[in-house]
Scaffold this active site. Structure first.
Site, PDB file in Angstrom:
ATOM      1  N   GLN A 142      46.742  49.994  33.048  1.00 43.77           N
ATOM      2  CA  GLN A 142      45.771  49.894  31.995  1.00 43.77           C
ATOM      3  C   GLN A 142      46.219  50.786  30.834  1.00 43.77           C
ATOM      4  O   GLN A 142      47.386  51.173  30.818  1.00 43.77           O
ATOM      5  CB  GLN A 142      44.407  50.306  32.529  1.00 43.77           C
ATOM      6  N   GLU A 190      47.804  41.564  34.181  1.00 43.65           N
ATOM      7  CA  GLU A 190      47.819  42.897  34.807  1.00 43.65           C
ATOM      8  C   GLU A 190      49.216  43.106  35.363  1.00 43.65           C
ATOM      9  O   GLU A 190      49.655  42.349  36.238  1.00 43.65           O
ATOM     10  CB  GLU A 190      46.787  43.018  35.937  1.00 43.65           C
ATOM     11  N   ASN A 242      38.119  44.215  38.116  1.00 43.16           N
ATOM     12  CA  ASN A 242      37.104  44.064  39.167  1.00 43.16           C
ATOM     13  C   ASN A 242      35.700  44.361  38.618  1.00 43.16           C
ATOM     14  O   ASN A 242      34.715  43.781  39.081  1.00 43.16           O
ATOM     15  CB  ASN A 242      37.408  45.009  40.331  1.00 43.16           C
ATOM     16  N   ASN A 292      37.910  37.308  37.169  1.00 47.67           N
ATOM     17  CA  ASN A 292      39.027  38.201  37.500  1.00 47.67           C
ATOM     18  C   ASN A 292      39.334  38.140  38.989  1.00 47.67           C
ATOM     19  O   ASN A 292      38.412  38.259  39.813  1.00 47.67           O
ATOM     20  CB  ASN A 292      38.664  39.650  37.131  1.00 47.67           C
ATOM     21  N   GLU A 293      40.595  37.943  39.317  1.00 46.41           N
ATOM     22  CA  GLU A 293      41.083  38.036  40.717  1.00 46.41           C
ATOM     23  C   GLU A 293      40.092  37.440  41.720  1.00 46.41           C
ATOM     24  O   GLU A 293      39.729  38.089  42.709  1.00 46.41           O
ATOM     25  CB  GLU A 293      41.400  39.497  41.068  1.00 46.41           C
ATOM     26  N   TYR A 350      51.578  44.703  40.692  1.00 46.60           N
ATOM     27  CA  TYR A 350      51.746  46.157  40.614  1.00 46.60           C
ATOM     28  C   TYR A 350      52.888  46.545  41.544  1.00 46.60           C
ATOM     29  O   TYR A 350      53.043  45.965  42.621  1.00 46.60           O
ATOM     30  CB  TYR A 350      50.467  46.874  41.051  1.00 46.60           C
ATOM     31  N   GLU A 353      39.522  48.799  31.112  1.00 51.13           N
ATOM     32  CA  GLU A 353      38.465  48.428  32.055  1.00 51.13           C
ATOM     33  C   GLU A 353      37.444  49.558  32.131  1.00 51.13           C
ATOM     34  O   GLU A 353      37.798  50.745  32.004  1.00 51.13           O
ATOM     35  CB  GLU A 353      39.069  48.163  33.445  1.00 51.13           C
TER      36      GLU A 353
HETATM   37  O1  AHR Z   1      43.788  47.497  37.212  1.00 45.71           O
HETATM   38  C1  AHR Z   1      43.089  47.932  38.322  1.00 45.71           C
HETATM   39  C2  AHR Z   1      42.497  46.782  39.127  1.00 45.71           C
HETATM   40  O2  AHR Z   1      43.547  46.058  39.690  1.00 45.71           O
HETATM   41  C3  AHR Z   1      41.721  45.738  38.368  1.00 45.71           C
HETATM   42  O3  AHR Z   1      40.385  46.081  38.201  1.00 45.71           O
HETATM   43  C4  AHR Z   1      41.827  44.548  39.265  1.00 45.71           C
HETATM   44  O4  AHR Z   1      41.755  43.338  38.549  1.00 45.71           O
HETATM   45  C5  AHR Z   1      43.141  44.743  40.003  1.00 45.71           C
HETATM   46  O5  AHR Z   1      42.994  44.611  41.356  1.00 45.71           O
END
Ligand code: AHR
Length: 501
Positions: free
Chosen positions: A351, A292, A72, A172-173, A244, A27
Site C-alpha cells: 500500500q 495489489e 478487505n 475485493n478478493e 505478495y 486502505e
Molecule cells: O493489502 C493488504 C490486504 O491484502 C488487502 O486488504 C487485501 O485485499 C489483501 O489480502
C-alpha cells in the site's frame, strides 16, 4: 558468467508507457489513513488534517492512480457513514482488520487529498455485504453532477463538482475465505455481472474491474478467472491480479527471482481471459489490473498477535520494514509489469503509507522513505514514451522454487520525441558483480544523464525511525556510452536505472 548483453530495438515496442502502472493503494487499515496520511494536530497537517510532509513524499514517489478504500476493509464498508458532517459520522467495527473505524476520512476528504498529490481515484464498491443498489448509490453520489438526491447531498456536503471516478473495482478478493461475504466464482460472477451492467446503464464509459484471484497459489486460481469472466466478459474491462512476495526460509536466491511468479501469473490470466473471449466469439480483450502487488512478510504477521481481540483505533498493523533485498525484488516486479504493459494497463503498489508501504510516519514525528520507495519513484519518474522489450543474453542460476532464473532482468523505455531513453536493471546474483553492455545504437543515445544504483554490502540493511537514511540511491560511476553501447557494472543484489539521451 560475469557479463550480460542487452539489445534495444526501437521497433520492439510493447506498449506506450501507461502512467496507471504506477498506481498505489490506500486502505482503511492500521495506520495507512489514520495516523498516516491523516493526523490532525500534527505540525505538518493542513486544515483537513492531512500531513503535508506525507503529501510531499507521495508526490516524490510518483504514484498515479490510488485504489481506495480497500482491500478487505471495503467488504464490510457502508460508504454513506463516511460523508456529511464529521461529528455525525458513526464509529463502526471493521471486521476485516478487527479495528475501530471512525469514518473521519471519507470519499470527499480523500478526493481533496488526491488533488494535493495529483492522483487519480480508483474506487472499490462493497460486494461482500452489499450489492447493486449500494454500488449505484455510491456512483450517483460520486459522479452525478447535480439535481438528484445523492448528488445534491454531495453538494450540500461541500463538494460541488462531481468526483468523476473512472475506474471502479467490483468488490475485493471475493475468492478468499478471509473476505467478509466471500463467494464461489459462480455467485460472484453473477453478482459482478449484474452490478457492472447496472453501473454501465448509468455511465457506459466507466472502467470496471472484476475480482480475479487473490494469489496464484489459491486453489481456485485459473478456474476462478474463467468462471467470473464467463459471467462478466461483456460488462467489465479488467480482471484483477493480487500478488505478495517474501523471502522464505533464508532462500534469497528464489526470493530474488520472485518476478518469475508474477510473469507466470500474468501469462495464466491472459491465456484464461483470451480463452473465454474466444469461446464467446468476442472481439474485446480484457486488460489486467494488477491492483495489489508488493513485498509482504505475511507469514510473520499471521504468526503474530497484531490482529488481536481488542477493538483499536489505527493499530500498528502490517508495518513491514523493508531491506535492500526487498527493494531489489520490488524493482524487478516493476520491470515485469512494464514488460507486460500491453495487457497489464493498471497496477497498484499495495500500500502507500505505514501499511506494507514505501512511506513510513511516526505520530507527531517524521515521515521517511523505506528502501522500496527508491526503485518505484525513479522508475515512475524516468519511464516515458514507449516500453521496449530488450533482448537479454545472460547466464542463469538455480533456484529452489523457480528452477533456472536469468541473473539479470531488464526493461527499457524510449521517448523518441524527447530523445530520451531509460533502462532499468536488476542483478540477482548474491555474489557477483556483472558488466552489462546495452546496445542502444538504434536509439541514437550518446549520453548518460543519470545512473543510479540501489545496493549495500548488507542486503538486509533498512531505513528505520532511528536511522531514516541508512539506505539510499547512489550514483553509479561505472556507466558510460561509447558509440551507441552503454556499459555499466551492476553490483550483487542491486537495482539500477540509467537515464540516457
Ligand atoms: O493489502 C493488504 C490486504 O491484502 C488487502 O486488504 C487485501 O485485499 C489483501 O489480502
Amino acid at each position: 558468467m560475469h557479463e550480460a548483453q542487452i539489445a534495444l530495438d526501437p521497433e520492439a515496442v510493447v506498449a506506450p508507457v501507461n502512467r496507471r502502472l504506477f498506481g498505489s493503494f490506500v486502505e482503511h487499515l492500521g495506520r495507512c489513513v489514520y495516523n498516516g496520511i491523516y493526523e490532525p494536530g500534527h505540525p505538518n497537517a493542513n486544515e483537513d488534517g492531512f500531513r503535508m510532509d506525507v503529501v510531499e513524499l507521495v508526490r516524490e514517489l510518483g504514484s498515479t492512480t490510488v485504489r481506495y478504500p480497500g482491500g478487505n476493509f471495503v467488504s464490510g464498508f457502508r460508504w454513506e457513514d463516511s460523508v456529511g458532517p464529521r461529528e455525525k459520522r458513526p464509529v463502526r467495527r471493521d471486521l476485516a482488520w478487527h479495528s475501530l473505524e471512525t469514518n473521519q476520512v471519507g470519499l470527499d476528504e480523500f478526493a481533496r487529498w488526491l488533488k494535493l498529490t495529483d492522483s487519480e481515484l480508483m474506487l472499490a464498491v462493497n460486494l461482500g455485504t452489499r450489492g447493486i443498489q449500494e454500488a449505484l448509490d455510491l456512483l450517483e453520489y460520486a459522479n452525478h453532477p447535480s439535481g438528484t438526491a445523492l448528488s445534491d447531498q454531495r453538494i450540500a456536503n461541500g463538494t460541488p463538482e462531481p468526483h468523476n471516478v473512472r475506474m471502479w473495482c467490483l468488490g475485493n478478493e471475493m475468492d478468499g475465505p478471509w473476505q467478509t461475504g466471500y463467494m464461489t466464482a459462480d455467485d460472484y460472477g453473477k453478482l459482478a455481472a449484474r452490478t457492472a451492467a447496472a453501473m454501465k446503464m448509468a455511465d457506459s464509459t466507466l472502467e470496471l474491474v472484476a475480482c480475479g484471484s487473490s494469489g496464484s497459489g489459491m486453489p481456485t486460481f485459473g478456474d476462478w478467472e474463467r468462471v467470473v469472466l464467463e459471467h462478466t466478459y461483456e460488462h467489465v474491462d479488467y480482471i484483477s491480479c493480487h500478488a505478495y512476495y517474501q523471502e522464505r526460509g533464508g532462500d534469497l536466491d528464489s526470493y530474488l527471482a520472485s518476478s518469475l511468479n508474477m510473469q507466470y501469473f500474468i501469462d495464466t490470466v491472459v491465456a484464461t481471459a483470451d480463452h473465454v473471449g474466444n469461446k464467446l466469439r468476442s472481439s474485446k480483450k480484457i486488460a489486467l489490473s494488477f491492483d495489489e502487488w508488493n513485498i509482504w512478510y505475511l507469514d510473520e504477521h499471521q504468526a503474530s498477535d497484531e490482529v488481536n481481540t481488542e477493538w483499536r483505533y489505527a493499530p500498528r498493523q502490517l508495518e513491514d520494514v523493508y531491506s535492500v533485498a526487498d527493494a531489489v525484488v520490488l524493482g524487478g516486479l516493476l520491470i515485469t509489469l512494464l514488460k507486460n504493459s500491453d495487457r497489464v494497463t493498471s497496477a497498484s503498489l499495495a500500500q502507500l503509507v505505514n501499511v506494507i508501504a514505501p512511506i513510513m510516519t511516526e505520530p507527531g514525528g517524521p515521515a521517511w522513505r523505506q528502501t522500496t520507495f527508491f526503485p518505484f519513484s525513479v522508475t515512475s519518474r524516468l519511464a516515458a514514451g514507449v516500453v521496449l522489450k530488450p533482448r537479454i543474453r545472460v547466464g542463469q542460476y538455480e533456484t529452489a522454487v523457480y528452477g533456472a532464473a536469468d541473473v539479470v532482468d531488464s526493461v527499457a523505455t524510449f521517448d523518441a520525441e524527447a530523445g530520451r531513453a531509460a533502462v532499468f536493471l536488476v542483478n540477482r546474483s548474491r555474489t557477483d558483480s556483472l558488466t552489462v553492455r546495452v546496445d542502444a545504437g538504434g536509439l541514437g543515445v550518446t549520453r548518460v544523464d543519470e545512473a543510479l544504483t540501489l545496493n549495500d554490502d548488507d542486503v538486509y540493511a533498512k531505513n528505520t525511525l532511528d536511522d531514516q537514511q541508512r539506505v539510499g540511491l547512489k550514483p553509479n560511476g561505472t556507466a558510460r556510452v561509447d558509440d551507441g553501447t552503454v556499459e555499466v557494472v551492476l553490483p550483487p543484489v542491486s537495482w539500477t536505472a540509467l537515464a540516457l539521451s
